[in-house]
Design a protein around this motif. Structure first.
Motif, PDB file in Angstrom:
ATOM      1  N   THR A 125       0.037  -3.773   4.132  1.00 51.75           N
ATOM      2  CA  THR A 125      -1.122  -3.961   4.994  1.00 51.75           C
ATOM      3  C   THR A 125      -1.508  -5.438   4.955  1.00 51.75           C
ATOM      4  OG1 THR A 125      -1.958  -1.716   4.645  1.00 51.75           O
ATOM      5  CG2 THR A 125      -3.515  -3.364   5.429  1.00 51.75           C
ATOM      6  N   GLU A 168       7.795   5.467   0.102  1.00 54.25           N
ATOM      7  CA  GLU A 168       7.136   5.391   1.407  1.00 54.25           C
ATOM      8  C   GLU A 168       6.047   4.326   1.427  1.00 54.25           C
ATOM      9  OE1 GLU A 168       5.734   9.268   2.352  1.00 54.25           O
ATOM     10  OE2 GLU A 168       7.695  10.222   2.132  1.00 54.25           O
ATOM     11  N   GLU A 212       0.846  -1.195   0.000  1.00 58.96           N
ATOM     12  CA  GLU A 212       0.000   0.000   0.000  1.00 58.96           C
ATOM     13  C   GLU A 212       0.882   1.246   0.000  1.00 58.96           C
ATOM     14  OE1 GLU A 212      -3.160  -0.078  -0.273  1.00 58.96           O
ATOM     15  OE2 GLU A 212      -3.827  -2.047   0.439  1.00 58.96           O
ATOM     16  N   ALA A 213       0.268   2.388  -0.269  1.00 59.83           N
ATOM     17  CA  ALA A 213       0.945   3.686  -0.197  1.00 59.83           C
ATOM     18  C   ALA A 213      -0.111   4.759   0.011  1.00 59.83           C
ATOM     19  CB  ALA A 213       1.744   3.972  -1.463  1.00 59.83           C
ATOM     20  N   ASP A 214       0.273   5.821   0.669  1.00 60.45           N
ATOM     21  CA  ASP A 214      -0.637   6.955   0.874  1.00 60.45           C
ATOM     22  C   ASP A 214      -0.595   7.821  -0.387  1.00 60.45           C
ATOM     23  OD1 ASP A 214      -1.279   6.098   3.437  1.00 60.45           O
ATOM     24  OD2 ASP A 214       0.449   7.135   4.306  1.00 60.45           O
ATOM     25  N   THR A 258      -2.693  11.138 -10.157  1.00 60.08           N
ATOM     26  CA  THR A 258      -2.333  10.619  -8.848  1.00 60.08           C
ATOM     27  C   THR A 258      -0.818  10.548  -8.737  1.00 60.08           C
ATOM     28  OG1 THR A 258      -4.357   9.283  -8.768  1.00 60.08           O
ATOM     29  CG2 THR A 258      -2.605   8.695  -7.234  1.00 60.08           C
ATOM     30  N   ARG A 307      -0.486  -2.760   9.826  1.00 61.53           N
ATOM     31  CA  ARG A 307       0.474  -2.043   8.967  1.00 61.53           C
ATOM     32  C   ARG A 307       1.890  -2.515   9.273  1.00 61.53           C
ATOM     33  NH1 ARG A 307       0.664   4.355   7.565  1.00 61.53           N
ATOM     34  NH2 ARG A 307      -1.371   3.723   6.740  1.00 61.53           N
ATOM     35  N   ALA A 336      -1.442  10.374  -3.317  1.00 53.53           N
ATOM     36  CA  ALA A 336      -2.014  11.718  -3.366  1.00 53.53           C
ATOM     37  C   ALA A 336      -2.841  11.865  -4.637  1.00 53.53           C
ATOM     38  CB  ALA A 336      -0.907  12.770  -3.328  1.00 53.53           C
ATOM     39  N   TYR A 389       4.245   0.681   2.166  1.00 50.46           N
ATOM     40  CA  TYR A 389       4.202  -0.210   3.325  1.00 50.46           C
ATOM     41  C   TYR A 389       3.296  -1.382   2.970  1.00 50.46           C
ATOM     42  CZ  TYR A 389      -0.069   2.523   3.915  1.00 50.46           C
ATOM     43  OH  TYR A 389      -1.265   3.146   3.694  1.00 50.46           O
ATOM     44  N   SER A 443      -4.902  -1.566  13.059  1.00 47.69           N
ATOM     45  CA  SER A 443      -6.108  -0.801  12.757  1.00 47.69           C
ATOM     46  C   SER A 443      -6.959  -0.673  14.011  1.00 47.69           C
ATOM     47  CB  SER A 443      -6.898  -1.498  11.651  1.00 47.69           C
ATOM     48  OG  SER A 443      -8.174  -0.888  11.483  1.00 47.69           O
TER      49      SER A 443
END
Length: 370
Positions: free
Chosen positions: A251, A247, A44-46, A241, A317, A48, A249, A288
């Protein structure tokens, strides 16, 4: 084959089986029972998701899909002529308010001078009133003794009345001028509020002008570009996006029966399908606050009477060790097999640059247990 040979063979076979079972039992006791694994895990990644804040036509797209970008880099430009005109209009309105306030400040200073002049006139009128009053009293006494004529007495009385009237007029004028100064001060508050409003309007216009250039909020790789030159954009419409590959990670969705012995900081062995079995190491970063089902679009409602118990999944995570060495090979959405060694402590693993290590290990009370 003799009976003794058969017996020895049977004993040897049983011994081998016993040793094998003993080894398996020892492996389970010392190793396997401390490992919790799941293949319900993904990179996963945050990410934008970028969308414009203003309406306008695209005049230039500065990037392409899969292109690396840095934080603050311009990605596209929107026609800005209207917004420049709004900034100019707002600056002109602000200048008019500044000029009006400066003019009023000058009027206030002038009015303060007028008030000082009127106060001086009032002081002079009060002194004249006192002098005229003294003359009237003196001529009245002299008239009674016959030392002053009737005309002199009448003149003294008339001058005293005139002095009284002049003092009243001076006091009235002073009150009027002071009232006018109060009006000016109230007007100043009004103009100051209007000036603040004009300044805010100018700032909003300037912000809209700056928003005609869409910039990358984070460093990463651009993807999912949905915009072309000439396209009319509306606020909030997704156009592209940015994925921060440095960065990412993992899950991992463990069963609720697996997480009782887990805690932040425990080591995790990771196998990513796309890396052809290349071993990776990580550690548990956090848990979580609720089961994954509670964040679904339609959370389950178990009070309806149609209850069927299902083992829930808890998203965990996992931070990846030495992430920088992978050079962006981990991409969000990749499938992962995660194995947590619950024997390991809560120490943090050191990550290679440029990924920053989170804070110290979670305290003992952060342990997740039931």
């Amino acid at each position: 084959m003799t009976a003794d040979a058969a017996k020895q063979k049977l004993v040897l076979l049983v011994s081998v089986v016993v040793l094998l079972l003993g080894a398996l039992a020892a492996h389970w006791f010392f190793v396997s029972r401390h490992l919790q694994s799941t293949d319900n895990a993904y990179v996963e990644a945050d990410m934008a998701v970028l969308a414009p804040k203003i309406t306008g036509y695209v005049v230039e797209v500065l990037v392409q899909d899969n292109e690396p970008v840095v934080a603050g880099q311009p990605l596209l430009k929107i026609e800005d002529s209207d917004y420049r005109a709004r900034v100019a209009y707002a600056e002109a309105a602000l200048g008019a308010q500044v000029a009006a306030l400066q003019t009023l400040e000058s009027e206030i200073r002038l009015q303060q001078s007028v008030i000082r002049q009127v106060q001086a006139e009032q002081t002079s009128a009060r002194a004249e009133q006192q002098r005229a009053g003294s003359d009237r009293s003196r001529f009245t006494e002299l008239g009674r003794s016959g030392a002053a004529s009737r005309q002199q007495l009448d003149d003294a009385v008339a001058k005293a009345v005139q002095a009284d009237a002049a003092l009243v007029a001076a006091e009235a004028r002073l009150a009027a001028e002071q009232g006018r100064l109060s009006v000016f001060r109230d007007r100043r508050l009004e103009l100051q509020a209007a000036l603040a409003e004009a300044e805010a309007t100018r700032q909003l216009a300037q912000i809209d002008l700056e928003n005609t250039v869409l910039r990358a909020p984070v460093a990463g790789v651009l993807g999912n570009k949905r915009v072309q030159v000439g396209q009319l954009l509306q606020p909030g419409v997704q156009v592209m996006t940015v994925v921060p590959l440095a960065e990412v990670y993992v899950t991992a969705n463990f069963k609720e029966t697996q997480v009782s012995s887990m805690q932040p900081g425990q080591r995790v062995a990771l196998e990513v399908d796309a890396l052809a079995g290349e071993p990776l190491q990580g550690y548990i970063d956090s848990f979580s606050p609720a089961a994954g089902s509670r964040f679904s679009l339609l959370p389950p409602e178990n009070a309806t009477g149609n209850f069927t118990k299902i083992v829930q999944r808890i998203p965990v995570r996992i931070r990846v060790q030495n992430l920088a060495e992978l050079q962006g090979r981990l991409r969000p959405g990749m499938s992962v097999v995660a194995r947590v060694d619950t024997r390991s402590g809560s120490e943090r693993l050191v990550l290679a640059e440029p990924v920053e290590l989170p804070g110290p290990a979670a305290p003992a009370q952060a342990r997740l247990g039931f």
